[in-house]
Design a protein around this motif. Structure first.
Motif, PDB file in Angstrom:
ATOM      1  N   ALA A 241      -3.149  17.115 -20.920  1.00 24.58           N
ATOM      2  CA  ALA A 241      -4.032  16.788 -19.801  1.00 24.58           C
ATOM      3  C   ALA A 241      -4.330  15.307 -19.843  1.00 24.58           C
ATOM      4  O   ALA A 241      -4.559  14.737 -20.925  1.00 24.58           O
ATOM      5  CB  ALA A 241      -5.330  17.594 -19.879  1.00 24.58           C
ATOM      6  N   PRO A 242      -4.342  14.637 -18.713  1.00 24.30           N
ATOM      7  CA  PRO A 242      -4.615  13.198 -18.715  1.00 24.30           C
ATOM      8  C   PRO A 242      -6.076  12.923 -19.041  1.00 24.30           C
ATOM      9  O   PRO A 242      -6.933  13.805 -18.905  1.00 24.30           O
ATOM     10  CB  PRO A 242      -4.280  12.788 -17.274  1.00 24.30           C
ATOM     11  N   PRO A 243      -6.378  11.720 -19.463  1.00 24.47           N
ATOM     12  CA  PRO A 243      -7.773  11.363 -19.677  1.00 24.47           C
ATOM     13  C   PRO A 243      -8.532  11.346 -18.358  1.00 24.47           C
ATOM     14  O   PRO A 243      -7.930  11.270 -17.284  1.00 24.47           O
ATOM     15  CB  PRO A 243      -7.685   9.963 -20.292  1.00 24.47           C
ATOM     16  N   ASP A 244      -9.830  11.419 -18.444  1.00 27.26           N
ATOM     17  CA  ASP A 244     -10.671  11.424 -17.256  1.00 27.26           C
ATOM     18  C   ASP A 244     -10.766  10.002 -16.699  1.00 27.26           C
ATOM     19  O   ASP A 244     -11.348   9.112 -17.325  1.00 27.26           O
ATOM     20  CB  ASP A 244     -12.063  11.950 -17.624  1.00 27.26           C
TER      21      ASP A 244
ATOM     22  N   GLU B 286       6.788  10.588 -16.382  1.00 28.38           N
ATOM     23  CA  GLU B 286       7.656  11.767 -16.329  1.00 28.38           C
ATOM     24  C   GLU B 286       7.519  12.592 -17.609  1.00 28.38           C
ATOM     25  O   GLU B 286       7.461  13.825 -17.562  1.00 28.38           O
ATOM     26  CB  GLU B 286       9.113  11.336 -16.126  1.00 28.38           C
ATOM     27  N   VAL B 287       7.478  11.924 -18.746  1.00 33.11           N
ATOM     28  CA  VAL B 287       7.363  12.638 -20.016  1.00 33.11           C
ATOM     29  C   VAL B 287       6.014  13.338 -20.113  1.00 33.11           C
ATOM     30  O   VAL B 287       5.925  14.528 -20.433  1.00 33.11           O
ATOM     31  CB  VAL B 287       7.567  11.662 -21.192  1.00 33.11           C
ATOM     32  N   LEU B 288       4.939  12.614 -19.850  1.00 34.06           N
ATOM     33  CA  LEU B 288       3.605  13.198 -19.982  1.00 34.06           C
ATOM     34  C   LEU B 288       3.398  14.333 -18.983  1.00 34.06           C
ATOM     35  O   LEU B 288       2.817  15.372 -19.322  1.00 34.06           O
ATOM     36  CB  LEU B 288       2.541  12.121 -19.781  1.00 34.06           C
ATOM     37  N   GLY B 289       3.874  14.143 -17.769  1.00 35.55           N
ATOM     38  CA  GLY B 289       3.682  15.168 -16.752  1.00 35.55           C
ATOM     39  C   GLY B 289       4.407  16.459 -17.055  1.00 35.55           C
ATOM     40  O   GLY B 289       4.020  17.529 -16.571  1.00 35.55           O
TER      41      GLY B 289
ATOM     42  N   LEU C  80      14.050   5.216 -10.006  1.00 30.68           N
ATOM     43  CA  LEU C  80      13.345   6.183 -10.846  1.00 30.68           C
ATOM     44  C   LEU C  80      12.386   7.058 -10.066  1.00 30.68           C
ATOM     45  O   LEU C  80      12.199   8.237 -10.384  1.00 30.68           O
ATOM     46  CB  LEU C  80      12.567   5.441 -11.946  1.00 30.68           C
ATOM     47  N   GLY C  81      11.757   6.478  -9.063  1.00 29.07           N
ATOM     48  CA  GLY C  81      10.727   7.188  -8.311  1.00 29.07           C
ATOM     49  C   GLY C  81       9.356   7.019  -8.938  1.00 29.07           C
ATOM     50  O   GLY C  81       9.216   6.921 -10.172  1.00 29.07           O
ATOM     51  N   TRP C  82       8.329   6.988  -8.101  1.00 28.47           N
ATOM     52  CA  TRP C  82       6.965   6.784  -8.577  1.00 28.47           C
ATOM     53  C   TRP C  82       6.120   8.044  -8.413  1.00 28.47           C
ATOM     54  O   TRP C  82       4.924   8.037  -8.664  1.00 28.47           O
ATOM     55  CB  TRP C  82       6.329   5.615  -7.813  1.00 28.47           C
ATOM     56  N   GLU C  83       6.764   9.142  -8.005  1.00 30.11           N
ATOM     57  CA  GLU C  83       6.009  10.366  -7.720  1.00 30.11           C
ATOM     58  C   GLU C  83       5.303  10.894  -8.954  1.00 30.11           C
ATOM     59  O   GLU C  83       4.168  11.373  -8.882  1.00 30.11           O
ATOM     60  CB  GLU C  83       6.931  11.440  -7.137  1.00 30.11           C
ATOM     61  N   ALA C  84       5.958  10.840 -10.137  1.00 26.98           N
ATOM     62  CA  ALA C  84       5.328  11.339 -11.356  1.00 26.98           C
ATOM     63  C   ALA C  84       4.076  10.532 -11.691  1.00 26.98           C
ATOM     64  O   ALA C  84       3.067  11.094 -12.140  1.00 26.98           O
ATOM     65  CB  ALA C  84       6.323  11.284 -12.523  1.00 26.98           C
ATOM     66  N   ASP C  85       4.114   9.219 -11.462  1.00 31.83           N
ATOM     67  CA  ASP C  85       2.939   8.381 -11.707  1.00 31.83           C
ATOM     68  C   ASP C  85       1.816   8.752 -10.739  1.00 31.83           C
ATOM     69  O   ASP C  85       0.644   8.867 -11.141  1.00 31.83           O
ATOM     70  CB  ASP C  85       3.300   6.912 -11.521  1.00 31.83           C
ATOM     71  N   ARG C  86       2.182   8.927  -9.476  1.00 27.48           N
ATOM     72  CA  ARG C  86       1.179   9.280  -8.472  1.00 27.48           C
ATOM     73  C   ARG C  86       0.493  10.600  -8.822  1.00 27.48           C
ATOM     74  O   ARG C  86      -0.733  10.735  -8.765  1.00 27.48           O
ATOM     75  CB  ARG C  86       1.836   9.368  -7.090  1.00 27.48           C
ATOM     76  N   ASP C  87       1.312  11.585  -9.217  1.00 32.11           N
ATOM     77  CA  ASP C  87       0.754  12.903  -9.554  1.00 32.11           C
ATOM     78  C   ASP C  87      -0.140  12.821 -10.789  1.00 32.11           C
ATOM     79  O   ASP C  87      -1.215  13.440 -10.832  1.00 32.11           O
ATOM     80  CB  ASP C  87       1.885  13.905  -9.789  1.00 32.11           C
ATOM     81  N   LEU C  88       0.303  12.082 -11.804  1.00 32.16           N
ATOM     82  CA  LEU C  88      -0.479  11.974 -13.039  1.00 32.16           C
ATOM     83  C   LEU C  88      -1.836  11.320 -12.757  1.00 32.16           C
ATOM     84  O   LEU C  88      -2.884  11.789 -13.236  1.00 32.16           O
ATOM     85  CB  LEU C  88       0.312  11.172 -14.061  1.00 32.16           C
ATOM     86  N   LEU C  89      -1.837  10.240 -11.986  1.00 29.79           N
ATOM     87  CA  LEU C  89      -3.088   9.546 -11.691  1.00 29.79           C
ATOM     88  C   LEU C  89      -4.024  10.410 -10.852  1.00 29.79           C
ATOM     89  O   LEU C  89      -5.248  10.372 -11.032  1.00 29.79           O
ATOM     90  CB  LEU C  89      -2.782   8.229 -10.980  1.00 29.79           C
ATOM     91  N   ALA C  90      -3.444  11.204  -9.951  1.00 21.31           N
ATOM     92  CA  ALA C  90      -4.275  12.109  -9.157  1.00 21.31           C
ATOM     93  C   ALA C  90      -4.915  13.171 -10.057  1.00 21.31           C
ATOM     94  O   ALA C  90      -6.098  13.511  -9.904  1.00 21.31           O
ATOM     95  CB  ALA C  90      -3.439  12.756  -8.063  1.00 21.31           C
ATOM     96  N   ARG C  91      -4.131  13.706 -11.017  1.00 22.10           N
ATOM     97  CA  ARG C  91      -4.681  14.690 -11.963  1.00 22.10           C
ATOM     98  C   ARG C  91      -5.803  14.084 -12.795  1.00 22.10           C
ATOM     99  O   ARG C  91      -6.757  14.782 -13.166  1.00 22.10           O
ATOM    100  CB  ARG C  91      -3.584  15.201 -12.881  1.00 22.10           C
ATOM    101  N   ALA C  92      -5.674  12.799 -13.081  1.00 22.59           N
ATOM    102  CA  ALA C  92      -6.688  12.141 -13.895  1.00 22.59           C
ATOM    103  C   ALA C  92      -7.953  11.828 -13.106  1.00 22.59           C
ATOM    104  O   ALA C  92      -8.963  11.445 -13.698  1.00 22.59           O
ATOM    105  CB  ALA C  92      -6.115  10.864 -14.491  1.00 22.59           C
ATOM    106  N   GLY C  93      -7.892  11.953 -11.789  1.00 19.62           N
ATOM    107  CA  GLY C  93      -9.066  11.709 -10.958  1.00 19.62           C
ATOM    108  C   GLY C  93      -9.222  10.293 -10.471  1.00 19.62           C
ATOM    109  O   GLY C  93     -10.251   9.945  -9.879  1.00 19.62           O
TER     110      GLY C  93
END
Length: 933
Positions: A821-824, A812-815, A842-855
């Protein structure tokens, strides 16, 4: 037969269904085959004992409760006997779950037509009993329209094949039909959703004398179903969902008739009130077109392009009546809308005013062209009685669902209920409708049938009952010779429990009784929700026993607070019921009614053991923060001692830990010690407070070290609290709530001081800036700050409010960090186990979005890891803990292969994976710290 249980706990579990009614059986039977079902019927007939057949137990009108024997046909009779794709038929046992039949039919392009919202757990036997419909009955008909033949045993003990032309095989039945041709022809089968009373129109000679179709909807009062041959239909190759917005529900109902010529598969109605509930529960809501009421229109097509064209025609034809229209091209968005609709019974469990709402007048139906007028009259009737509810329903069929906040907990509440229901029944009859449109009459509406049928029609139904069940032993009190609809009401039998509680229960008026009565019995917990990312209920997935469902536990707790079958919260029955509850909190989010069994279990343990000697595990596992702090003085020595075979086994025995469970190793250096020895970051950076919980600090400091690296790389100045601060999770889970409050009081007060109030403290989606961000790494501990701290200290406690607002996950904080930008992580294939408490709170949506952005290519696993903090370590829980892990997590890890990354933020999840799979799982911080820049 061996499957008989007359214990108080089992009787409590089956004392109610999804209705208002509480009727405790004398015993519960679990037959394993059709012959055992027949034996139960013959025994009950021989002894003169009433018998009620039960499927999933989701009956809303009190159709599946009874005073004698309740026979559970779902436990063992769940096989699809055969499926003929050429003939498009299936032979099933009565306990087959609808979704299982659909799964068997799907590879052949077939499906069973009707699909109630309970499709993930309702049984075909129950559907036949209620003549179930669901959203897509509009296209495929009711259950009766899809039944070809039934293998049944009647209330005389006669076993026969009920099919067209079988009327003559029941002695006296043909004469009953001939004597009542007039009322049957004029009063039965007038419109599609006439669900009240027996469906006698199917017995008419011009209708083929179809006994199978006539038994559908008889609610187990005429015969017990042993098996069924069903018609399957061809599933459309493609469907698309169109949402039409209108000013309100009544306007949407008025417009339904104009949609029907477009031949929808389903035509449903919802309104803004249910959407508001979903948002308040923290669930995401897809963007809907402007409106206060919506029609959900599912259109079929031979190809996706054909479905799209049908949607375009509908939106063009919607005209000025619709405020707006939206075609949901994304199947996931359409699925999200359907989930909201399917969970309507749960979301409607609280009225717009926040009061408990009940199924006392649940599914009346009128001819579809009358629905708008009926809805306006119905809303006026609610207002006249000072009542509220959230209506929704099958608008294409004229069927309306609603739960109403009848004031059962107030003096005169039962009289209000009777007055309203009698007037509502007269209103429906005045619109030419039916008291029930799909759920049956049961105990809730059978008394009202004379408002809908003439004395001759009522007499015809009684004569049919006499032919098939002359001794009135099959589900007595339903349809013929009914019980009063305001008798046996569950909620009127209880007393409030408000004194000396550990938790505040603010949303339940400070009353534990109201809290445990949140469960309405709709049974989401008796379905496997893990494929869709759900968690509830892991113990049931392992044992398939009603005892281990959220619903079963709620029933036992309800009996405990009313003091009838179960004598208090400290009773053996409550202890048995809660023994295998993992306290995963899955129900807190997955149960539409908001049951939180983890909280109730902690409360029960608090009430049972307060100021008394506790089980050994409460002192060992419940006091982990104290033992960890002690071990931190000499961690290598502690590990050496605990690893010694003899000492280890002795320690486990004394601690109440299963001998097969490895003990976790203490880190040689805590996170806080490592932190004190490293140079500080630049003072000009934005400040973030990283909170070292007990597990990160003492067992997994590498996750904390990685988090420091990631946060500093993101431009933050990381700080840690200047003293150890424990959230008291282990004391909460073991019900040591007095100690928990003291520890939490200190931690929350200090964290509130360190965090302060300021910009960025309004939740996980807010922009991160200033000093008000608190990052937690262990999901279960962070969930305490967000959820349990306000529940224990008070939702209005200033420090608890500040900390709950500031508490964030790393994702949540990083997003929300500008410019970060997340690492590759392209090329990374990962299996992720979201922690149960993160899923629930808490929800896991922020984790899902961050990992998707990271590829990264990530598969998130539903369900629970099975260790669940102290649960899987305690003696007696090991086998269930492993079985829970085998329901989803371990198969997913094995399927991913040895090269896949396993991601788990929860310490207990990582511990379980290390022990059972031999895999070292990473925290998100560790994955990000090792990623490519």
């Amino acid at each position: 037969m061996a499957g008989v249980d007359a214990s108080a706990r089992r009787r409590a579990e089956y004392s109610t269904d999804a209705s208002l009614y509480r009727v405790a059986p004398e015993l519960v039977a679990f037959p394993r085959d059709a012959d055992e079902v027949v034996a139960v019927v013959e025994t009950c007939l021989g002894l003169g004992v009433p018998l009620t057949a039960r499927g999933a137990g989701t009956s809303i009108a009190g159709n599946a409760v009874g005073t004698g024997v309740v026979m559970d046909l779902a436990r063992h009779l769940g096989r699809v006997r055969s499926l003929d794709p050429e003939a498009a038929t299936a032979r099933v046992e009565p306990g087959v779950v609808l979704d299982d039949l659909q799964a068997a039919a799907r590879p052949h392009g077939l499906r069973f037509g009707p699909d109630p919202s309970t499709h993930s757990r309702c049984t075909l036997g129950g559907m036949i009993g209620n003549n179930a419909c669901g959203s897509r009955a509009l296209a495929y008909g009711r259950t009766a329209d899809n039944v070809l033949e039934l293998d049944v045993v009647t209330g005389t003990g006669q076993r026969l094949a009920a099919r067209p032309g079988a009327v003559g095989e029941v002695p006296g039945l043909d004469a009953v039909v001939r004597a009542a041709l007039g009322p049957i022809r004029t009063q039965f089968g007038r419109f599609g959703r006439q669900g009240s009373g027996y469906s006698l129109e199917h017995l008419l000679p011009e209708r083929g004398g179809d006994l199978a179709q006539a038994l559908a909807g008889s609610e187990g009062t005429l015969a017990v179903v042993l098996g069924a041959t069903l018609r399957l239909v061809k599933a459309p190759a493609a469907t698309i969902l169109v949402v039409l917005g209108y000013p309100d529900m009544a306007a949407a109902a008025d417009a339904a008739g104009a949609v029907l010529p477009h031949h929808p598969v389903a035509l449903e109605g919802i309104d803004a009130r249910i959407i508001d509930v979903v948002r308040r529960r923290g669930r995401a809501v897809p963007d809907l077109p402007k409106g206060g009421g919506w029609l959900l229109v599912e259109l079929p097509g031979a190809t996706p392009a054909e479905a799209e064209a049908a949607a375009a025609r509908l939106t063009a034809a919607a005209g000025p009546d619709a405020l707006a229209a939206k075609v949901l091209h994304d199947p996931s968005q359409a699925a999200a809308v359907w989930r909201i609709r399917e969970d309507g019974a749960g979301f409607g469990g609280r009225s717009p005013a926040g009061a408990p709402a009940w199924a006392g007048w649940e599914d009346a139906a009128v001819p579809p062209e009358r629905l708008g007028a009926y809805l306006r009259d119905f809303e006026a009737l609610l207002a006249d009685h000072g009542l509220g509810g959230i209506p929704y329903g099958h608008f294409g069929d004229g069927c309306l669902h609603v739960r109403i906040d009848f004031p059962f907990d107030r003096p005169g509440g039962q009289a209000v209920y009777r007055s309203f229901v009698e007037q509502a029944a007269a209103l429906v009859a005045g619109h030419g409708g039916s008291m029930s449109g799909e759920h049956g009459d049961g105990r809730a509406r059978s008394e009202l049938l004379p408002l809908m049928y003439s004395p001759d029609a009522i007499g015809a139904m009684a004569a049919v009952k006499a032919a098939l069940d002359p001794r009135d032993l099959l589900n007595p009190g339903v349809l013929v010779r009914p019980r009063p609809f305001d008798a046996d009401l569950r909620r009127t039998m209880v007393r409030p429990v408000t004194g000396r509680l550990g938790f505040r229960y603010a949303e339940d008026g400070g009353d534990l009784t109201s809290a445990v009565h949140r469960c309405t019995g709709i049974g989401r917990c008796v379905a496997d929700n893990s494929a869709a990312g759900g968690v509830m209920c892991p113990s049931w997935l392992a044992t398939r026993d009603e005892k281990d469902t959220t619903r079963g536990r709620s029933r036992v707790l309800q009996e405990a607070v009313n003091g009838t079958l179960v004598r208090g919260l400290s009773s053996p029955e409550v202890r048995e019921s809660l023994e295998l509850c993992l306290a995963c909190k899955g129900c807190a989010s997955d149960c539409p009614t908001g049951v939180d069994m983890a909280t109730y279990k902690a409360e029960v343990l608090h009430q049972t053991y307060r100021r008394r000697l506790r089980p050994p595990a409460h002192y060992s596992l419940g006091w982990v923060p104290r033992w960890a702090a002690l071990a931190a003085r000499a961690p290598r020595l502690a590990n050496l001692l605990l690893a010694a075979p003899v000492l280890s086994q002795v320690a486990k025995r004394l601690a109440g830990v299963d001998r097969r469970r490895p003990l976790p190793r203490f880190a040689p250096q805590t996170l806080r010690t490592w932190w004190r020895r490293r140079p500080a970051a630049g003072p000009t950076r934005p400040r973030v407070l990283l909170w070292p919980d007990t597990f990160t600090d003492h067992f997994s400091p590498s996750a904390g070290q990685a988090a420091v690296q990631v946060l500093e790389d993101a431009g933050y100045r990381v700080e840690l609290p200047d003293e150890p601060l424990c959230c008291a999770l282990t004391w909460i889970s073991t019900g040591q709530l007095d100690t928990a409050k003291r520890a939490l009081r200190h931690a929350v007060d200090r964290l509130a001081t360190l965090v302060g109030e300021g910009p960025g403290s309004k939740g996980g989606s807010a922009e991160v800036r200033g000093a008000s961000v608190l990052v937690g790494l262990e999901p279960s501990c962070l969930a305490v700050l967000r959820h349990d701290a306000p529940a224990l200290l008070g939702a209005d406690d200033p420090a608890a409010v500040v900390v709950a607002r500031a508490a964030r996950t790393l994702a949540e904080v990083l997003g929300a960090t500008p410019g970060w930008a997340p690492p590759d992580l392209s090329g990374v294939v990962a299996v992720a186990q979201p922690h149960c408490h993160q899923h629930a709170v808490l929800g896991w949506e922020a984790d899902r979005d961050l990992l998707a952005r990271a590829g990264a290519e990530v598969t998130a696993v539903g369900g629970c890891c099975g260790l669940a903090g102290n649960f899987g370590a305690e003696r007696g829980h090991y086998d269930v803990s492993v079985a829970v892990a085998e329901t989803a997590l371990l198969p997913a890890v094995r399927a991913a292969g040895p090269d896949a990354v396993v991601l788990a933020d929860g310490f207990s999840c990582r511990t379980q994976l290390d022990h059972l799979a031999g895999r070292r799982a990473l925290h998100l911080a560790e994955l990000l710290a090792g990623g490519r820049r």
